[in-house]
Every structure is written in structure tokens, then in C-alpha cells.
Design a protein around this motif. Structure first.
Motif, PDB file in Angstrom:
ATOM      1  N   VAL A 149     -56.523  21.248 -43.621  1.00 46.52           N
ATOM      2  CA  VAL A 149     -57.011  21.597 -44.958  1.00 46.52           C
ATOM      3  C   VAL A 149     -57.157  20.338 -45.795  1.00 46.52           C
ATOM      4  CG1 VAL A 149     -56.483  22.882 -47.051  1.00 46.52           C
ATOM      5  CG2 VAL A 149     -55.966  23.877 -44.830  1.00 46.52           C
ATOM      6  N   LEU A 150     -56.153  19.479 -45.778  1.00 44.10           N
ATOM      7  CA  LEU A 150     -56.201  18.242 -46.548  1.00 44.10           C
ATOM      8  C   LEU A 150     -57.302  17.309 -46.053  1.00 44.10           C
ATOM      9  CD1 LEU A 150     -52.400  17.530 -46.989  1.00 44.10           C
ATOM     10  CD2 LEU A 150     -54.029  18.231 -48.741  1.00 44.10           C
ATOM     11  N   LEU A 151     -57.517  17.257 -44.750  1.00 40.90           N
ATOM     12  CA  LEU A 151     -58.567  16.396 -44.201  1.00 40.90           C
ATOM     13  C   LEU A 151     -59.955  16.826 -44.662  1.00 40.90           C
ATOM     14  CD1 LEU A 151     -57.390  15.697 -40.542  1.00 40.90           C
ATOM     15  CD2 LEU A 151     -57.521  14.108 -42.445  1.00 40.90           C
ATOM     16  N   THR A 152     -60.237  18.113 -44.642  1.00 37.52           N
ATOM     17  CA  THR A 152     -61.569  18.564 -45.049  1.00 37.52           C
ATOM     18  C   THR A 152     -61.788  18.377 -46.546  1.00 37.52           C
ATOM     19  OG1 THR A 152     -60.761  20.834 -45.236  1.00 37.52           O
ATOM     20  CG2 THR A 152     -61.839  20.215 -43.176  1.00 37.52           C
ATOM     21  N   MET A 153     -60.764  18.661 -47.353  1.00 40.37           N
ATOM     22  CA  MET A 153     -60.902  18.480 -48.798  1.00 40.37           C
ATOM     23  C   MET A 153     -61.040  16.999 -49.163  1.00 40.37           C
ATOM     24  SD  MET A 153     -60.975  21.398 -50.210  1.00 40.37           S
ATOM     25  CE  MET A 153     -60.429  23.077 -50.129  1.00 40.37           C
ATOM     26  N   ILE A 179     -75.053  19.760 -49.570  1.00 42.11           N
ATOM     27  CA  ILE A 179     -74.770  20.722 -48.502  1.00 42.11           C
ATOM     28  C   ILE A 179     -73.525  20.310 -47.719  1.00 42.11           C
ATOM     29  CG2 ILE A 179     -75.640  21.599 -46.300  1.00 42.11           C
ATOM     30  CD1 ILE A 179     -78.423  21.643 -47.604  1.00 42.11           C
ATOM     31  N   LEU A 180     -73.383  19.019 -47.438  1.00 41.16           N
ATOM     32  CA  LEU A 180     -72.216  18.556 -46.684  1.00 41.16           C
ATOM     33  C   LEU A 180     -70.928  18.753 -47.477  1.00 41.16           C
ATOM     34  CD1 LEU A 180     -71.111  17.225 -44.136  1.00 41.16           C
ATOM     35  CD2 LEU A 180     -71.490  15.030 -45.240  1.00 41.16           C
ATOM     36  N   VAL A 181     -70.932  18.426 -48.769  1.00 33.84           N
ATOM     37  CA  VAL A 181     -69.720  18.557 -49.582  1.00 33.84           C
ATOM     38  C   VAL A 181     -69.353  20.024 -49.769  1.00 33.84           C
ATOM     39  CG1 VAL A 181     -68.805  18.194 -51.905  1.00 33.84           C
ATOM     40  CG2 VAL A 181     -69.935  16.332 -50.712  1.00 33.84           C
ATOM     41  N   VAL A 182     -70.330  20.870 -50.045  1.00 32.72           N
ATOM     42  CA  VAL A 182     -70.043  22.300 -50.195  1.00 32.72           C
ATOM     43  C   VAL A 182     -69.564  22.886 -48.868  1.00 32.72           C
ATOM     44  CG1 VAL A 182     -71.099  24.553 -50.635  1.00 32.72           C
ATOM     45  CG2 VAL A 182     -71.540  22.662 -52.171  1.00 32.72           C
ATOM     46  N   GLY A 183     -70.171  22.481 -47.765  1.00 34.83           N
ATOM     47  CA  GLY A 183     -69.749  22.961 -46.456  1.00 34.83           C
ATOM     48  C   GLY A 183     -68.326  22.554 -46.121  1.00 34.83           C
ATOM     49  N   LEU A 184     -67.977  21.294 -46.385  1.00 31.84           N
ATOM     50  CA  LEU A 184     -66.612  20.851 -46.122  1.00 31.84           C
ATOM     51  C   LEU A 184     -65.611  21.564 -47.025  1.00 31.84           C
ATOM     52  CD1 LEU A 184     -67.080  17.012 -45.607  1.00 31.84           C
ATOM     53  CD2 LEU A 184     -66.301  18.666 -43.920  1.00 31.84           C
ATOM     54  N   SER A 185     -65.986  21.803 -48.274  1.00 27.23           N
ATOM     55  CA  SER A 185     -65.093  22.522 -49.187  1.00 27.23           C
ATOM     56  C   SER A 185     -64.882  23.961 -48.727  1.00 27.23           C
ATOM     57  CB  SER A 185     -65.660  22.502 -50.602  1.00 27.23           C
ATOM     58  OG  SER A 185     -65.732  21.195 -51.086  1.00 27.23           O
ATOM     59  N   LEU A 186     -65.948  24.605 -48.273  1.00 30.93           N
ATOM     60  CA  LEU A 186     -65.814  25.977 -47.782  1.00 30.93           C
ATOM     61  C   LEU A 186     -64.988  26.041 -46.501  1.00 30.93           C
ATOM     62  CD1 LEU A 186     -69.382  27.390 -48.468  1.00 30.93           C
ATOM     63  CD2 LEU A 186     -67.265  27.913 -49.683  1.00 30.93           C
ATOM     64  N   ILE A 187     -65.165  25.065 -45.632  1.00 33.85           N
ATOM     65  CA  ILE A 187     -64.352  25.009 -44.423  1.00 33.85           C
ATOM     66  C   ILE A 187     -62.885  24.804 -44.788  1.00 33.85           C
ATOM     67  CG2 ILE A 187     -63.823  23.609 -42.377  1.00 33.85           C
ATOM     68  CD1 ILE A 187     -66.851  23.197 -42.075  1.00 33.85           C
ATOM     69  N   GLY A 188     -62.614  23.918 -45.745  1.00 35.12           N
ATOM     70  CA  GLY A 188     -61.240  23.685 -46.181  1.00 35.12           C
ATOM     71  C   GLY A 188     -60.607  24.916 -46.793  1.00 35.12           C
ATOM     72  N   GLU A 189     -61.360  25.638 -47.621  1.00 34.99           N
ATOM     73  CA  GLU A 189     -60.831  26.868 -48.205  1.00 34.99           C
ATOM     74  C   GLU A 189     -60.610  27.943 -47.144  1.00 34.99           C
ATOM     75  OE1 GLU A 189     -63.001  28.297 -51.565  1.00 34.99           O
ATOM     76  OE2 GLU A 189     -62.998  26.323 -52.509  1.00 34.99           O
ATOM     77  N   GLY A 190     -61.526  28.035 -46.186  1.00 40.90           N
ATOM     78  CA  GLY A 190     -61.352  28.991 -45.103  1.00 40.90           C
ATOM     79  C   GLY A 190     -60.128  28.679 -44.259  1.00 40.90           C
ATOM     80  N   LEU A 191     -59.921  27.392 -43.963  1.00 44.22           N
ATOM     81  CA  LEU A 191     -58.728  26.996 -43.218  1.00 44.22           C
ATOM     82  C   LEU A 191     -57.464  27.286 -44.014  1.00 44.22           C
ATOM     83  CD1 LEU A 191     -59.798  23.589 -41.651  1.00 44.22           C
ATOM     84  CD2 LEU A 191     -59.185  25.664 -40.434  1.00 44.22           C
ATOM     85  N   GLU A 192     -57.526  27.064 -45.318  1.00 45.87           N
ATOM     86  CA  GLU A 192     -56.363  27.340 -46.154  1.00 45.87           C
ATOM     87  C   GLU A 192     -56.021  28.829 -46.158  1.00 45.87           C
ATOM     88  OE1 GLU A 192     -54.830  26.211 -50.636  1.00 45.87           O
ATOM     89  OE2 GLU A 192     -56.975  26.276 -50.210  1.00 45.87           O
ATOM     90  N   ASN A 193     -57.035  29.679 -46.252  1.00 43.80           N
ATOM     91  CA  ASN A 193     -56.797  31.125 -46.197  1.00 43.80           C
ATOM     92  C   ASN A 193     -56.259  31.546 -44.837  1.00 43.80           C
ATOM     93  OD1 ASN A 193     -57.657  31.491 -48.811  1.00 43.80           O
ATOM     94  ND2 ASN A 193     -59.756  31.985 -48.225  1.00 43.80           N
ATOM     95  N   TRP A 194     -56.806  30.971 -43.773  1.00 43.99           N
ATOM     96  CA  TRP A 194     -56.357  31.308 -42.430  1.00 43.99           C
ATOM     97  C   TRP A 194     -54.912  30.869 -42.200  1.00 43.99           C
ATOM     98  CZ3 TRP A 194     -55.389  28.117 -38.037  1.00 43.99           C
ATOM     99  CH2 TRP A 194     -55.201  28.838 -36.877  1.00 43.99           C
ATOM    100  N   VAL A 195     -54.593  29.659 -42.667  1.00 47.69           N
ATOM    101  CA  VAL A 195     -53.233  29.144 -42.500  1.00 47.69           C
ATOM    102  C   VAL A 195     -52.243  29.974 -43.300  1.00 47.69           C
ATOM    103  CG1 VAL A 195     -51.738  27.181 -43.080  1.00 47.69           C
ATOM    104  CG2 VAL A 195     -53.880  26.809 -41.878  1.00 47.69           C
TER     105      VAL A 195
END
Length: 92
Positions: free
Chosen positions: A13-17, A71-87
Motif C-alpha cells: 500500500v505504501l509503495l503504490t501511494m 492516468i498513471l497517478v490515478v491508477g496507482l492511487s486506486l490500486i493502493g486504495e484497493g490493496l488497503e481495503n483488501w489488507v
């Protein structure tokens, strides 16, 4: 053994953010002319050079690097939030 088990789930999560933040900082510095040298291809530098062409009617040279960075920044932020929810679901 106790510390690593609790910290290891936060690392992706920290890496993607932080990657999204780093892209924005590098692009902002390149746009201001304070980043990498002009010979190094970089989105902020591309936006800075394209800014001079916008008043002449060539707007698409600024659109593509800005859109790619967005697109890259929004995508990485969404991936980070998704990982945070999953974790957070896995930890419960």
C-alpha cells in the motif's frame, strides 16, 4: 517475528501511494525546469516544452503527457486504495 508480520501487509500500500507521489513531484519539478536535464525524456519536461506551443494552436502536445501522468497517478492511487481495503479485510 511480531513486528514483521504486522508491517508486511502495509508495504504494498505504501509503495503504490508513494510511487504516485513521486511521479507528481518529479513531473512538477520537471515542469518548473528544476528536474532532470532536458536531454532526459520526462513528462514534466515534455509539458514545459509543450506549453510554448499551446498559444499557436498546437494543444495536443501538452495533452498526451499530462493525460498519461494523470492516468498513471490515478491508477496507482486506486490500486493502493484497493490493496488497503483488501489488507484490512484479510487482517480481520
Amino acid at each position: 517475528k511480531y513486528l514483521l508480520r504486522n508491517v508486511i501487509t502495509s508495504i504494498p500500500v505504501l509503495l503504490t501511494m508513494n510511487a504516485a507521489d513521486a511521479i507528481l513531484i518529479l513531473g512538477g519539478l520537471g515542469f518548473l525546469g528544476l528536474g532532470l536535464p532536458e536531454t532526459v525524456p520526462e513528462w514534466g519536461n515534455d509539458l514545459n516544452m509543450a506549453l510554448a506551443a499551446v498559444p499557436t494552436g498546437i494543444w495536443w502536445t501538452a495533452l498526451y503527457p499530462g493525460l498519461a501522468m494523470f492516468i498513471l497517478v490515478v491508477g496507482l492511487s486506486l490500486i493502493g486504495e484497493g490493496l488497503e481495503n483488501w489488507v484490512s479485510r484479510v487482517d480481520k
